[in-house]
Design an enzyme around this catalytic site. Structure first.
Site, short mmCIF file in Angstrom:
data_model
loop_
_atom_site.label_atom_id
_atom_site.label_comp_id
_atom_site.label_asym_id
_atom_site.label_seq_id
_atom_site.Cartn_x
_atom_site.Cartn_y
_atom_site.Cartn_z
N ASP A 23 48.67 21.54 13.67
CA ASP A 23 48.65 20.89 14.49
C ASP A 23 48.13 19.63 14.94
OD1 ASP A 23 48.70 23.53 14.82
OD2 ASP A 23 47.64 23.93 16.36
N GLU A 191 48.83 29.70 23.82
CA GLU A 191 48.23 28.71 22.14
C GLU A 191 48.73 27.24 22.72
OE1 GLU A 191 46.78 30.45 18.59
OE2 GLU A 191 49.06 29.54 18.30
#
Length: 435
Positions: A23, A191
């Site tokens: 990420d 998320e």
């Protein structure tokens, strides 16, 4: 020595010198430099103990990897995904010297803060890593922080599983002391939240999105987010789970020109010494459509700095017997083409990007790779960004945005199954962005 020229390493998509990345974290702009932090396992090709990797750029295109910004040997807690801000107002009171404080937020089951006083290069854990915000539920992660101008306060959104998927909202005057104020509950929301103020018809509205790029548009009063949407939309037409070709996109903080620019994690590309890459940065706009407000995406204009040569074709008439760009040598390029389709009742045209990688428009159904893209004034325009291991497709002024990992290749061809008029085509061959 890292080989940035290996066959499947993207030449204008960032990937780490070595190790695993996932990420994007704490994306921000400060004094002429874009900072791209990212989840990083520097000594492994699979997910492992997380660090925050770090790369910098003067133009969002040419990236240079820096030493890791957060390291579990020096920074406490789980160094998982999170956001970052430039505290230009010194609301934190941490300023000590010439630089504005830069604060990043990370941690699971509680948010921790690290701060930088040297322009985002090195970080110190605030108050020895004390948890400054504790979300509801027994599992939480991925804090994202943004300034709320009307109240003169900071807002933070954190994913948690309290009674199901959702987001906890916090407010703070100083980035260090946080009050939990509300919760947004949605089964789809999972998320890596991103929370962005955007302009729509001259008014500020708010876009809340999750790791898959699923989003809703609504209002935020500084304490609670509300939306009238009963169903979310997705930024890309091919959303997927973590590890797919588009996940955990995050917007940059403190951009000087008001743009909303995001980058995501593409998890399906790897080499001998590295795993994963970043998507090419896109500028996003919120536009009103007959179906309501929608996010539109387009490559940042700085891609022009990579153009090595340009070839322009059209207008011309295409037929099934006369393919265009027949096996044109093309490995990394930016292609934009406009077709007249208003009078075509059947058939299709296809851009053959690689062996087995096609972008096809069906004239009868008005669909691009299966997704509705109606002609506008009888025209359809598509744009492709093609790298060694990546493909991004844009159409309908950015309402259509697809992100893919693909196999390397070095040829390009345009075919049609029916006579068709090509209004224009521009092919920019692109240089490598690696220094």
């Amino acid at each position: 020595m890292t080989d940035y020229q290996e066959a499947n390493r993207g030449q204008f998509h960032f990937s780490p010198r070595r190790g695993w990345m996932n990420d994007p974290n704490g994306l921000l702009y400060y004094r002429g430099t874009y900072h791209f932090y990212f989840q990083h396992a520097p000594d492994n090709l699979v997910w492992d103990t997380m660090h925050w990797g770090h790369a910098t750029s003067a133009d969002l295109v040419h990236w240079e990897q820096q030493p890791n910004a957060l390291d579990p040997a020096r920074h406490p807690g789980d160094l998982w995904s999170g956001g970052g801000v430039v505290d230009v107002r010194n609301t934190s009171g941490l300023k000590d010297g010439d630089h504005d404080p830069i604060l990043v937020f990370t941690g699971t089951q509680g948010v921790r803060v690290c701060y930088s006083l040297d322009g985002g290069m090195t970080f110190t854990a605030y108050d020895e890593g004390r948890i400054v915000a504790r979300p509801s539920g027994h599992e939480s992660r991925d804090p994202k922080v943004v300034w709320h101008e009307p109240t003169g306060r900071w807002a933070m959104v954190v994913w948690s599983n309290d009674g199901g998927n959702g987001a906890d909202f916090f407010v703070s005057p100083n980035l260090l002391d946080w009050e939990r104020t509300s919760r947004y509950v949605a089964d789809w929301f999972f998320e890596c939240p991103d929370f962005t103020p955007m302009t729509l018809d001259g008014e500020t509205t708010w876009v809340l999105r999750d790791g898959r790029g699923t989003y809703v548009v609504g209002d935020f009063d500084g304490r609670e987010f509300r939306t009238s949407w009963t169903e979310p939309r997705t930024i890309t037409v091919n959303p997927g789970a973590a590890g797919g070709p588009y996940y955990a996109a995050q917007s940059f903080d403190n951009l000087p020109d008001g743009r909303i620019v995001t980058m995501a994690w593409q998890g399906e590309n790897r080499g001998n010494t590295w795993t994963g890459n970043a998507s090419f940065p896109v500028e996003q706009r919120l536009l009103r459509t007959p179906d309501g407000p929608r996010l539109h995406s387009r490559p940042v204009e700085e891609i022009r700095t990579l153009r090595r040569s340009t070839r322009t074709l059209g207008p011309t008439r295409l037929t099934p017997d006369t393919p265009l760009l027949d096996d044109e040598p093309a490995e990394t390029y930016d292609l934009e083409a406009t077709f007249e389709v208003g009078e075509s009742a059947a058939g299709e045209f296809t851009v053959h990007v690689r062996e087995g990688v096609d972008v096809t428009y069906d004239l009868a159904s008005g669909r691009l790779n299966g997704v509705p893209v109606p002609p506008k004034d009888g025209l359809v325009t598509i744009r492709l960004l093609v790298d060694r291991g990546q493909l991004a497709v844009f159409a309908a002024d950015g309402a259509y945005y697809a992100c893919h990992n693909v196999a390397p290749g070095n040829s390009l061809r345009l075919t049609t199954s029916t006579p068709l008029r090509l209004t224009s085509l521009t092919l920019h061959q692109l240089d490598s962005s690696w220094h």
